[in-house]
Scaffold this active site. Structure first.
Site, PDB file in Angstrom:
ATOM      1  N   CYS A   1      43.440 -47.159  66.418  1.00  0.00           N
ATOM      2  CA  CYS A   1      44.022 -47.515  65.121  1.00  0.00           C
ATOM      3  C   CYS A   1      45.274 -48.365  65.306  1.00  0.00           C
ATOM      4  CB  CYS A   1      44.332 -46.255  64.330  1.00  0.00           C
ATOM      5  SG  CYS A   1      45.301 -45.074  65.280  1.00  0.00           S
TER       6      CYS A   1
ATOM      7  N   GLU B   1      45.235 -40.442  57.410  1.00  0.00           N
ATOM      8  CA  GLU B   1      45.677 -41.347  58.485  1.00  0.00           C
ATOM      9  C   GLU B   1      44.633 -42.443  58.569  1.00  0.00           C
ATOM     10  OE1 GLU B   1      48.328 -41.183  60.379  1.00  0.00           O
ATOM     11  OE2 GLU B   1      49.032 -39.139  60.102  1.00  0.00           O
TER      12      GLU B   1
ATOM     13  N   GLU C   1      40.967 -55.179  59.579  1.00  0.00           N
ATOM     14  CA  GLU C   1      40.877 -54.466  60.851  1.00  0.00           C
ATOM     15  C   GLU C   1      39.576 -54.843  61.562  1.00  0.00           C
ATOM     16  OE1 GLU C   1      40.272 -50.150  60.687  1.00  0.00           O
ATOM     17  OE2 GLU C   1      41.921 -49.930  62.110  1.00  0.00           O
TER      18      GLU C   1
ATOM     19  N   LYS D   1      34.939 -31.296  60.325  1.00  0.00           N
ATOM     20  CA  LYS D   1      33.762 -32.189  60.182  1.00  0.00           C
ATOM     21  C   LYS D   1      33.998 -33.346  61.158  1.00  0.00           C
ATOM     22  CE  LYS D   1      31.819 -35.437  58.687  1.00  0.00           C
ATOM     23  NZ  LYS D   1      31.208 -36.410  59.642  1.00  0.00           N
ATOM     24  N   PRO D   2      33.366 -33.273  62.342  1.00  0.00           N
ATOM     25  CA  PRO D   2      33.562 -34.356  63.310  1.00  0.00           C
ATOM     26  C   PRO D   2      32.788 -35.605  62.894  1.00  0.00           C
ATOM     27  CG  PRO D   2      32.005 -32.736  64.172  1.00  0.00           C
ATOM     28  CD  PRO D   2      32.421 -32.251  62.809  1.00  0.00           C
TER      29      PRO D   2
ATOM     30  N   PHE E   1      38.824 -53.775  64.989  1.00  0.00           N
ATOM     31  CA  PHE E   1      38.436 -52.608  65.789  1.00  0.00           C
ATOM     32  C   PHE E   1      37.519 -53.005  66.941  1.00  0.00           C
ATOM     33  CE2 PHE E   1      38.158 -47.814  65.591  1.00  0.00           C
ATOM     34  CZ  PHE E   1      39.528 -47.642  65.431  1.00  0.00           C
TER      35      PHE E   1
HETATM   36  P1  NAD Z   1      35.271 -43.515  58.981  1.00  0.00           P
HETATM   37  O1  NAD Z   1      36.180 -43.664  57.830  1.00  0.00           O
HETATM   38  O2  NAD Z   1      33.961 -44.197  58.927  1.00  0.00           O
HETATM   39  O3  NAD Z   1      34.937 -41.971  59.251  1.00  0.00           O
HETATM   40  C1  NAD Z   1      35.944 -41.014  59.499  1.00  0.00           C
HETATM   41  C2  NAD Z   1      35.400 -39.639  59.170  1.00  0.00           C
HETATM   42  O4  NAD Z   1      35.207 -39.562  57.755  1.00  0.00           O
HETATM   43  C3  NAD Z   1      34.044 -39.331  59.803  1.00  0.00           C
HETATM   44  O5  NAD Z   1      33.985 -37.978  60.201  1.00  0.00           O
HETATM   45  C4  NAD Z   1      33.083 -39.586  58.658  1.00  0.00           C
HETATM   46  O6  NAD Z   1      31.860 -38.885  58.770  1.00  0.00           O
HETATM   47  C5  NAD Z   1      33.897 -39.083  57.481  1.00  0.00           C
HETATM   48  N1  NAD Z   1      33.472 -39.601  56.168  1.00  0.00           N
HETATM   49  C6  NAD Z   1      32.866 -40.772  55.893  1.00  0.00           C
HETATM   50  N2  NAD Z   1      32.630 -40.876  54.561  1.00  0.00           N
HETATM   51  C7  NAD Z   1      33.117 -39.756  53.982  1.00  0.00           C
HETATM   52  C8  NAD Z   1      33.202 -39.280  52.643  1.00  0.00           C
HETATM   53  N3  NAD Z   1      32.705 -39.975  51.614  1.00  0.00           N
HETATM   54  N4  NAD Z   1      33.778 -38.079  52.419  1.00  0.00           N
HETATM   55  C9  NAD Z   1      34.300 -37.355  53.446  1.00  0.00           C
HETATM   56  N5  NAD Z   1      34.233 -37.747  54.744  1.00  0.00           N
HETATM   57  C10 NAD Z   1      33.665 -38.942  55.013  1.00  0.00           C
HETATM   58  O7  NAD Z   1      36.105 -43.968  60.267  1.00  0.00           O
HETATM   59  P2  NAD Z   1      35.598 -44.115  61.757  1.00  0.00           P
HETATM   60  O8  NAD Z   1      34.735 -45.317  61.878  1.00  0.00           O
HETATM   61  O9  NAD Z   1      35.070 -42.808  62.229  1.00  0.00           O
HETATM   62  O10 NAD Z   1      36.997 -44.368  62.509  1.00  0.00           O
HETATM   63  C11 NAD Z   1      37.583 -45.621  62.607  1.00  0.00           C
HETATM   64  C12 NAD Z   1      38.679 -45.771  61.574  1.00  0.00           C
HETATM   65  O11 NAD Z   1      39.641 -44.737  61.753  1.00  0.00           O
HETATM   66  C13 NAD Z   1      39.457 -47.059  61.732  1.00  0.00           C
HETATM   67  O12 NAD Z   1      39.692 -47.626  60.468  1.00  0.00           O
HETATM   68  C14 NAD Z   1      40.763 -46.615  62.374  1.00  0.00           C
HETATM   69  O13 NAD Z   1      41.864 -47.461  62.140  1.00  0.00           O
HETATM   70  C15 NAD Z   1      40.949 -45.290  61.752  1.00  0.00           C
HETATM   71  N6  NAD Z   1      41.858 -44.480  62.567  1.00  0.00           N
HETATM   72  C16 NAD Z   1      43.115 -44.247  62.074  1.00  0.00           C
HETATM   73  C17 NAD Z   1      44.019 -43.509  62.841  1.00  0.00           C
HETATM   74  C18 NAD Z   1      45.404 -43.197  62.325  1.00  0.00           C
HETATM   75  O14 NAD Z   1      46.069 -42.333  62.903  1.00  0.00           O
HETATM   76  N7  NAD Z   1      45.886 -43.841  61.278  1.00  0.00           N
HETATM   77  C19 NAD Z   1      43.631 -43.026  64.097  1.00  0.00           C
HETATM   78  C20 NAD Z   1      42.337 -43.310  64.555  1.00  0.00           C
HETATM   79  C21 NAD Z   1      41.452 -44.022  63.761  1.00  0.00           C
END
Ligand code: NAD
Length: 485
Positions: A281, A247, A378, A173-174, A380
């Site tokens: 991140c 993560e 955070e 799920k991207p 970002f």
């Molecule tokens: P996000 O949490 O908004 O979304 C991540 C993914 O989760 C997306 O595909 C989204 O559609 C999905 N999602 C959202 N709600 C969901 C739910 N209720 N159930 C299942 N899936 C759901 O994050 P983002 O804005 O896409 O990415 C940025 C965040 O990712 C930042 O907090 C960053 O720190 C973190 N990040 C962490 C790492 C790491 O390795 N720790 C690496 C990169 C990014």
């Protein structure tokens, strides 16, 4: 020219009733649309993955490795097109996208090889002549891989490659912001895998993502994203006893030691705070500089940052691309405003860029306190808040004051300080002098609220393997230690 893309399920192209627009964040133009999948599409994808599961599990590890190598070769053939689409949809400058693609592809080769190197071990038996004790490492079955937008191919590859190498099938799920490039990569470069082994369901997190988490046939959820989403996923998955690999967010510290060379520390910080416009991140989001160096350091950093050029990621000379979505700029701006209202000074940037596209000016702040939102949550974005310190021991406590524990950087050549730092800091990765450098053989992940999962290295493969102990006695005869009832 805008394109519509279908989902990829069981080797078929599948659409849904509704669509999601995908934008070029540098131009605000629609690049294309992907289906807004939901429960029905997730059910179909999980059924395809489950149907392919046994065939894939019992495919020889050597053959699985060859298929991953073939995906690498195809990715190299399509490299230019993939990088261009990645740049348009995700935003960061092309050289950074090249790096992302290179790292993502290395993951395919690394796990192809690691996957064919042993699945478990033999442990000593109580009766060595007549018994065998096996510790087996088995695939779970169907893995749900939920991916964010900031490194869409890289963070997918860190899940997909080990999950497949371990013998699992996968439903991806991207992020809704970077689905076009994900579909492009999977369809073009993984089309030689048996149908159902890799599936992509596009859609919003609350619908497609959550349906994947809830599905009883998905035993592992490997997700990278925010802490809030991780918490939501954990609350849904915990009653079903799913294996969770989360993560989550970071709030990494960058500490300049008293012995550090100031000019290279400035360069290292500009890189680690502004790569991908701060949307990493492990972006350095809290900076601690010795009190006596602070003014000179802030001056040099401000001079460097104010000369950086914003632009489209495909334009030559662009240093910083846009923010991935307009609503993320509101959060960045709110953090800057809070800091300024509470006494911080902006030495450069501090506002949305005056141009089309979702750009935010790279920003340096001084006179920052640890309790300002910009130092606790955070951000970002391309913001660099600089705090100062007198006592190195106390600064380690300040680094550890964050609820997150992903990474931390120290600039120093003093072994006493360095050892004290890496032992004292609660973070999954500690970089000494060279921030943000990953190593495929070394695990990557966080401590505390960052989630505790590990990607890369043998740990990144282990995540997708379930342990089983087999105690095998070759002889059916009764044992004299069996109790008589
Ligand atoms: P996000 O949490 O908004 O979304 C991540 C993914 O989760 C997306 O595909 C989204 O559609 C999905 N999602 C959202 N709600 C969901 C739910 N209720 N159930 C299942 N899936 C759901 O994050 P983002 O804005 O896409 O990415 C940025 C965040 O990712 C930042 O907090 C960053 O720190 C973190 N990040 C962490 C790492 C790491 O390795 N720790 C690496 C990169 C990014």
């Amino acid at each position: 020219m805008s394109t519509d893309r279908a989902m990829f399920i069981g080797g078929q192209h599948v659409t849904a009733a509704d669509w999601i627009d995908s934008f070029d964040p540098a131009t605000e133009q629609v690049l294309g649309r992907v289906p807004a999948g939901g429960v029905g599409e997730v059910d179909r994808a999980v059924a395809a993955a489950k149907g392919a599961s046994d065939g894939w599990r019992y495919t020889a590890a050597n053959d699985r490795a060859e298929l991953l190598h073939e995906a690498y070769a195809k990715s190299m053939t399509h490299h230019g097109d993939l990088v261009e689409l990645l740049t348009r949809e995700q935003g960061k400058p092309r050289p950074e996208q090249e790096e992302e693609a290179e790292w993502a592809l290395t993951s395919l080769r690394y796990y192809a090889e690691l996957g064919r190197n042993g699945l478990g071990r033999v442990v000593p038996s109580a009766e060595p002549r007549t018994q065998l004790n096996l510790v087996l490492k088995e695939p779970y079955g169907v893995v749900g891989a939920i991916v964010p937008w900031n490194y869409p191919l890289l963070l997918l590859s860190w899940k997909l490659a080990p999950a497949l190498a371990a013998g699992n099938t996968v439903v991806v799920k991207p992020s809704e912001l970077t689905s076009l490039v994900t579909l492009e990569w999977i369809e073009r470069c993984f089309d030689h895998f048996p149908p159902g082994v890799i599936n992509v369901v596009t859609g919003y997190g609350a619908q497609a993502g959550e349906a994947l988490v809830r599905h009883p046939d998905v035993r592992v959820i490997a997700m990278t994203g925010s802490v809030a989403t991780g918490q939501r996923i954990a609350s849904v998955a915990a009653p079903m006893m799913k294996h969770l690999h989360l993560e989550l967010g970071g709030k990494d510290a960058f500490v300049v030691a008293p012995d550090a060379d100031l000019d290279t520390a400035v360069d290292a910080l500009a890189y680690s705070a502004l790569l991908n416009s701060g949307q990493v991140c492990t972006s350095s989001e809290r900076v601690f500089v010795p009190q006596g160096m602070r003014d000179h350091f802030a001056e040099a950093l401000t001079a460097k940052v104010s000369g950086l050029r914003l632009g489209h990621g495909l334009d030559e000379g662009t240093d910083l691309g846009p923010i991935a979505d307009d609503r993320f700029r509101d959060k960045i701006d709110a953090h800057v405003r809070d800091a300024v209202e509470r006494g911080a000074k902006v030495t450069t940037g501090g506002r949305r860029a005056d141009r089309s596209g979702w750009f935010y000016e790279p920003t340096v702040l001084v006179d920052v306190d640890d309790d300002m939102v910009i130092m606790t949550e955070e951000t970002f974005g391309p913001t660099i808040p600089i705090a100062s310190y007198d006592d190195f021991g106390a600064v380690i406590d300040r680094v550890n004051a964050s609820e997150m524990g992903l990474g931390a950087t120290l600039r120093s050549s003093d072994p006493m300080l360095i050892k004290r730092f890496y032992e004292g800091v609660k973070a999954g990765t500690v970089w000494i002098n060279d921030p943000l450098t990953d190593n495929y053989a070394g695990p990557f992940g966080g401590m505390k609220m960052t989630g505790g999962g590990r990607e890369l290295g043998p740990e990144g493969l282990e995540t997708f393997l379930e342990t089983k102990h087999v105690h095998w006695d070759f002889d059916q005869a009764g044992k004299d230690w069996w109790l008589p009832y």
